[in-house]
Design an enzyme around this catalytic site. Sequence first.
Site: not given
Length: 341
Positions: A14, A16, A19-20, A37, A164
Site C-alpha cells: 500500500v 513505499r 527505507y521501507g 512496515k 518531520d
Amino acid sequence: MVSSQPKYDLIREVGRGSYGVVYEAVIRKTSARVAVKKIRCHAPENVELALREFWALSSIKSQHPNVIHLEECILQKDGMVQKMSHGSNSSLYLQLVETSLKGEIAFDPRSAYYLWFVMDFCDGGDMNEYLLSRKPNRKTNTSFMLQLSSALAFLHKNQIIHRDLKPDNILISQSRMDTSDLEPTLKVADFGLSKVCSASGQNPEEPVSVNKCFLSTACGTDFYMAPEVWEGHYTAKADIFALGIIIWAMLERITFIDTETKKELLGSYVKQGTEIVPVGEALLENPKMELLIPVKKKSMNGRMKQLIKEMLAANPQDRPDAFELELRLVQIAFKDSSWET
C-alpha cells in the site's frame, strides 16, 4: 521466543518509502487487518531510521486516537522471527543498536535482516491525498486542526519531537465512520526522524521539557522546516512551525509541485520573483519579514490569522507550545462559529 512461522499474512503493498515498504496484512489467528512496515536492515542509515521509529513508538505507554499505534515489532533474520523489545539483551537487537551507533554493519552482511512494524491499518491514504481529492470543507478543516493539535500535545507530553510533520506523514482512517456526518480520524505516523528527549542528568526522575531539549541535526522536509532547523539548533517548537505550515496551507488550499515526484502537495511558501521558497528558509534570511496571511482568500478570522502568525514566528520563543496551541484552537473552533470566514 524465536519462530519460523510469522503471525501475519501480507496481502498487498500500500506504500513505499525511502527505507521501507508498507503492506496491508492480516493476523492469521483473528483475520484482523493491520499494517506492516517491512524494513530491510542492509544499510546503517536504514537501521538508524528504523530504531528511531521503534524507540519513539515503543516509549509511549498509552494510546492516542490520532497517533499511529505500534502493536509489536518483529525482527526477522534468514527466515526466523522473534519479537523485539526496547532494551532487549537479544544479540540480534544489540547488533542493530551497534550498527546504528557505529554507522557500519555490525552483523554478517550475508544474512537478511528485516524489521516488521505491526501498526494500525489506515484505509484512507494520507492527508495530502484526502484533502486534494475533495472540495474545501470547513467542518473537515476544523476537525483536522483539532485532531492534529491534540496529537502533537500528546507527543510532546511524552517527550517525543516528531521532526518531520507534513501531510504525507499524516494518515487517514475511515473505517470507524459510521455515518456520512463523521469526519475521518487522522493518525500522525512516520517517526523515522523523531527524537525521544531523555531525562536530565541533574534529576533523572524528572522528564525533560521538549521545549528545552536542544537538537542540532538539521532534518525534515524543507517546506515544513522551521528557520532554526536550517541553522541546526532547535527544540520541539520546530514541530509547532511545521503544523503552522500545514494548517495555513489547508485553510487556503495552498499547494506546490514537488520537483522530484511531480506530485501536488499541500504546503505554504514565500514567492521570491518566479521562485517559491520554504517559509522557514525565507525567515532565516529575513527574520523581520511579514508573512502575507491570508495569501489567497480575501479575509481570515482575526484570531485564526494571529495564531498562524505566532506558530510561524521566526523566533521559536514567540510560538505557542503544543498545549497552549491545542487550547487556543479549541477556543477558536467552538467559541467562534464563523472563524473560517
